[in-house]
Design a protein around this motif. Structure first.
Motif, PDB file in Angstrom:
ATOM      1  N   MET A 216       0.844  -1.164   0.000  1.00  0.00           N
ATOM      2  CA  MET A 216       0.000   0.000   0.000  1.00  0.00           C
ATOM      3  C   MET A 216       0.896   1.236   0.000  1.00  0.00           C
ATOM      4  O   MET A 216       1.868   1.310   0.729  1.00  0.00           O
ATOM      5  CB  MET A 216      -0.898  -0.002   1.250  1.00  0.00           C
ATOM      6  N   ALA A 217       0.557   2.199  -0.814  1.00  0.00           N
ATOM      7  CA  ALA A 217       1.338   3.418  -0.916  1.00  0.00           C
ATOM      8  C   ALA A 217       1.063   4.323   0.279  1.00  0.00           C
ATOM      9  O   ALA A 217      -0.019   4.303   0.854  1.00  0.00           O
ATOM     10  CB  ALA A 217       0.984   4.142  -2.213  1.00  0.00           C
ATOM     11  N   SER A 218       2.059   5.144   0.627  1.00  0.00           N
ATOM     12  CA  SER A 218       1.814   6.104   1.692  1.00  0.00           C
ATOM     13  C   SER A 218       1.091   7.301   1.085  1.00  0.00           C
ATOM     14  O   SER A 218       1.156   7.549  -0.115  1.00  0.00           O
ATOM     15  CB  SER A 218       3.120   6.507   2.367  1.00  0.00           C
ATOM     16  N   HIS A 219       0.387   8.020   1.927  1.00  0.00           N
ATOM     17  CA  HIS A 219      -0.425   9.137   1.468  1.00  0.00           C
ATOM     18  C   HIS A 219       0.132  10.443   2.013  1.00  0.00           C
ATOM     19  O   HIS A 219       0.649  10.487   3.127  1.00  0.00           O
ATOM     20  CB  HIS A 219      -1.882   8.974   1.930  1.00  0.00           C
ATOM     21  N   LYS A 220       0.006  11.493   1.247  1.00  0.00           N
ATOM     22  CA  LYS A 220       0.417  12.818   1.712  1.00  0.00           C
ATOM     23  C   LYS A 220      -0.640  13.322   2.678  1.00  0.00           C
ATOM     24  O   LYS A 220      -1.825  13.334   2.368  1.00  0.00           O
ATOM     25  CB  LYS A 220       0.559  13.769   0.541  1.00  0.00           C
TER      26      LYS A 220
ATOM     27  N   LEU B 249      -9.838  10.057   5.355  1.00  0.00           N
ATOM     28  CA  LEU B 249      -8.756   9.234   5.908  1.00  0.00           C
ATOM     29  C   LEU B 249      -9.143   7.753   5.930  1.00  0.00           C
ATOM     30  O   LEU B 249      -8.301   6.883   5.715  1.00  0.00           O
ATOM     31  CB  LEU B 249      -8.368   9.727   7.306  1.00  0.00           C
ATOM     32  N   ARG B 250     -10.414   7.462   6.172  1.00  0.00           N
ATOM     33  CA  ARG B 250     -10.893   6.072   6.108  1.00  0.00           C
ATOM     34  C   ARG B 250     -10.851   5.553   4.678  1.00  0.00           C
ATOM     35  O   ARG B 250     -10.394   4.449   4.415  1.00  0.00           O
ATOM     36  CB  ARG B 250     -12.300   5.948   6.668  1.00  0.00           C
ATOM     37  N   ALA B 251     -11.343   6.361   3.737  1.00  0.00           N
ATOM     38  CA  ALA B 251     -11.366   5.945   2.328  1.00  0.00           C
ATOM     39  C   ALA B 251      -9.958   5.709   1.795  1.00  0.00           C
ATOM     40  O   ALA B 251      -9.738   4.820   0.975  1.00  0.00           O
ATOM     41  CB  ALA B 251     -12.089   7.002   1.483  1.00  0.00           C
ATOM     42  N   MET B 252      -8.990   6.498   2.276  1.00  0.00           N
ATOM     43  CA  MET B 252      -7.596   6.342   1.847  1.00  0.00           C
ATOM     44  C   MET B 252      -6.940   5.125   2.505  1.00  0.00           C
ATOM     45  O   MET B 252      -5.858   4.716   2.108  1.00  0.00           O
ATOM     46  CB  MET B 252      -6.785   7.599   2.209  1.00  0.00           C
TER      47      MET B 252
ATOM     48  N   LEU C 232      -6.985   5.471   8.218  1.00  0.00           N
ATOM     49  CA  LEU C 232      -7.711   5.020   9.412  1.00  0.00           C
ATOM     50  C   LEU C 232      -8.412   3.718   9.072  1.00  0.00           C
ATOM     51  O   LEU C 232      -9.127   3.638   8.075  1.00  0.00           O
ATOM     52  CB  LEU C 232      -8.750   6.057   9.845  1.00  0.00           C
ATOM     53  N   LYS C 233      -8.198   2.711   9.898  1.00  0.00           N
ATOM     54  CA  LYS C 233      -8.776   1.401   9.633  1.00  0.00           C
ATOM     55  C   LYS C 233      -9.982   1.116  10.517  1.00  0.00           C
ATOM     56  O   LYS C 233     -10.490   0.027  10.514  1.00  0.00           O
ATOM     57  CB  LYS C 233      -7.703   0.331   9.820  1.00  0.00           C
ATOM     58  N   GLY C 234     -10.411   2.080  11.275  1.00  0.00           N
ATOM     59  CA  GLY C 234     -11.572   1.885  12.129  1.00  0.00           C
ATOM     60  C   GLY C 234     -11.268   2.346  13.530  1.00  0.00           C
ATOM     61  O   GLY C 234     -10.227   2.923  13.812  1.00  0.00           O
TER      62      GLY C 234
END
Length: 164
Positions: free
Chosen positions: A1-5, A46-49, A52-54
């Motif tokens: 999984m790529a990191s997000h800005k 953040l959840r969609a990206m 955040l996993k819950g």
């Protein structure tokens, strides 16, 4: 999984919810000086990206009778059966983590047991029939560090210098 800005608002939100997942969104909004709707939108983003996993309550295993925590390296007779073994491990509720690793183990699991006798029975009766050639068990006496990762700082953009 790529990191997000992540921008500064994302990082502040993550710091607050990592510290207390039950913090009211309006409190986060107040601290961040934005609207409650903005916080709801950012949390959804953040959840969609997948950042955040819950959110969940963390149950203390000892408080419900699980006094033994162990890490077990598993060696499979047939490493190609990895996916099948993972599916069978999912049916063992005491197994709380399973990792596919480098090194000598084919996989590495974290398991909780009520006591050492329960751990022995779980290994003998539930793990060995999965097709293990052998296993190595490490019992944890106490987790002295158990925390979330820090939220990374923003990557600094290199300034461009022009000659005058």
């Amino acid at each position: 999984m790529a990191s997000h800005k992540l921008d500064s608002l994302d990082r502040k939100i993550l710091e607050m919810v990592a510290e207390d997942a039950r913090v009211p969104f309006l409190e986060v909004a107040r601290v961040c000086n934005v609207s409650g709707a903005a916080i709801h939108q950012r949390i959804a983003k953040l959840r969609a990206m997948g950042v955040l996993k819950g959110s969940q309550f963390i149950i203390n295993p000892e408080a419900i009778g699980y006094e033994t925590c162990a890490y077990i390296g598993l060696y499979l007779k047939d490493p190609e059966s990895f996916d099948d073994v993972v599916e069978k491990l999912r049916d063992i509720p005491e197994v709380t983590e399973c990792h596919y690793t480098t090194g000598g183990f084919d996989m590495f699991i974290k398991i909780y047991a009520r006591n050492n006798h329960h751990l022995l029975n779980t290994i003998h009766d539930r793990l060995q029939p999965l097709g293990l050639s052998r296993s190595e068990t490490i019992v944890s006496f106490n987790a002295v560090i158990d925390r979330q990762l820090p939220i990374p700082e923003a990557e600094r953009e290199e300034e461009e210098y022009t000659e005058e």
